[in-house]
Design a protein around this motif. Structure first.
Motif: not given
Length: 476
Positions: A282-288, A420-437
């Motif tokens: 999948q494209r999901t990022l697991l943060v554990a 949250g930091l990964v999600a914030a990076h996605m928003t700030a950089h208009k990145e739609t792929d969490p693993r790339t973020a």
């Protein structure tokens, strides 16, 4: 790790699972908990081979009862595993399960030929790792803002990052906390007991959702109540519950998980093997969360971040001390932990603000860090009521009122900060792929901390405030 503290929490988990006799292992080291008298195997032909091998081994040993050996659960399920009963769960003490030990030993030759593990204990997956929490929450003054404070990013329904939190569910009045306006999910099953006392780990999921929302306001957060049994679930059920969580709302951008277990191995958990394989596709990022036992042993599923094939799909998170410069005393560590974030004395929403919740606790009698650190760490914080004092008698509890915010510590909370930091990076950089973020965030990060003498990557939200470290007095 303090043996008495483990035994207290062991009893708490056993009470939450009265129909599942538990043992601690391996042997009496208290590294993890597992179901007595039962082993896990992959379903299908492999299960038949294991069952026959164990039965033959037990038949050849006059002191083992081969009549106990039988299937103890569905032969097939989505998680791809089944339970095999190998002994009477009522026999033996909590630190002795001869039947399971012999069953594991009997299959070693088969595993050697197959080149992979074929049988495992049925571990307890838990918020507090080995059922020993870093500390318990304490009320924060209403005048004290969240820490980390809420970022000023606006919420945009069209670009909001989807975050799934697998935890204990949400308090009934969580919506009265404005920070959680864009959170939804399962309600906490039972918040208080018959005396109106907040139950153990209740509010944990709400606290985590508040941390994600503070660091990354442009998120839609879903909290599932998968860990409602005092923060615990059996490995045999965990994989199916993870599948249920993603089936309910689709695979999210980020999955935040503040639970797991060690198992004395370096190849993961049988119970989540199928889920982890599907996650990888999948494209999901697991943060554990990396765990709270101050150990370098791999902790699962966080340690998948160090296995070939999962490097991009899993991010394992350890906890920084309140000053953000060093690792918290309780945090697990080692090369399998890929990043550290603030996890000590954070402030977030524990309940809503509509109805104050009474919470009884007794103060810890430990006057020094369980792990030998020389600062006033979580060992000096309150521990939950309903357990015995060091003298063996029930201590007189104190009662406090939670009216929204609380202060809490643990790798549980470093995890949603990182999510949250990964999600914030996605928003700030208009990145739609969490693993790339994730890759971009870690590559651009130039901050480090020191954990057990090693310099490690550290993520510190800009809205997080360091809390001064208080050194213990001489001789402590």
């Amino acid at each position: 790790m303090a043996p008495q503290r483990f035994h207290e929490q062991f009893d708490q988990i056993q009470r939450s699972m009265p129909d599942v006799p538990l043992a601690m292992g391996p042997d009496d080291s208290a590294e993890f908990m597992y179901e007595k008298g039962v082993v896990l195997v992959r379903d299908g032909e492999e299960a038949r081979i294991v069952e026959d091998t164990v039965r033959a081994h037990f038949t050849a040993a006059p002191d083992l009862d081969q009549e106990q050996i039988r299937r103890a659960g569905p032969r097939t399920n989505r998680s791809g595993i089944t339970r095999i009963r190998v002994g009477d769960p009522g026999e033996g003490a909590r630190d002795a399960d001869r039947a399971v030990a012999h069953a594991l030993r009997s299959v070693r030759e088969q595993e050697s030929r197959a080149g992979r593990r074929m049988v495992a204990r049925n571990h307890v997956v838990h918020i507090a790792v080995n059922a020993c929490p870093g500390d318990e929450p304490v009320p924060a003054p209403l005048s004290e803002p969240p820490n980390p404070a809420a970022a000023d990013t606006p919420h945009d329904p069209d670009t909001a990052v989807g975050v799934l939190v697998v935890d204990t569910g949400l308090m009934h009045d969580y919506r009265s906390c404005g920070l959680l306006a864009h959170a939804d999910g399962d309600a906490q099953v039972r918040e208080c007991d018959d005396q109106g006392i907040l139950q153990q780990y209740v509010g944990h999921g709400t606290f985590i959702a508040g941390l994600v929302a503070a660091v990354a306001p442009n998120t839609d957060i879903t909290v599932r109540g998968t860990l409602n049994d005092a923060g615990a679930i059996l490995e045999s059920e965990f994989g199916d519950k993870l599948f249920e969580a993603v089936d309910a709302g689709g695979w999210p951008d980020v999955l935040s998980l503040s639970a797991g277990t060690s198992n004395g191995r370096t190849d993961g958990l049988l119970g989540v093997e199928n889920f982890m394989r599907e996650l990888r596709e999948q494209r999901t990022l697991l943060v554990a969360a990396a765990g709270n036992n101050a150990s370098a042993a791999p902790f699962w599923p966080a340690a998948y971040a160090d296995l070939p094939g999962w490097e991009d799909s899993v991010l394992s998170v350890g906890a920084l001390r309140s000053d953000g410069e060093f690792g918290a005393c309780f945090t697990n560590h080692g090369p399998w932990v890929k990043v550290y974030a603030p996890g000590e004395r954070l402030t977030s929403a524990l309940t809503g603000f509509d109805s104050p919740v009474p919470y009884v606790y007794q103060h810890s009698t430990y006057d020094a860090c369980r792990y030998g650190f020389s600062y006033g760490c979580t060992c000096q914080h309150p521990r939950h009521s309903g357990v015995l004092s060091d003298e063996g008698d029930a201590a007189k509890p104190d009662q406090v009122m939670f009216e929204g915010y609380a202060q809490w510590s643990g790798t549980s909370f470093a995890t949603p900060v990182t999510a949250g930091l990964v999600a914030a990076h996605m928003t700030a950089h208009k990145e739609t792929d969490p693993r790339t973020a994730r890759r971009q965030l870690l590559t651009a990060n130039a901050e480090f901390a020191e954990v057990r003498g090693a310099h490690v990557p550290a993520l510190r939200p800009s809205t997080w405030r360091p809390v001064p470290v208080v050194r213990l007095g001489p001789g402590l």
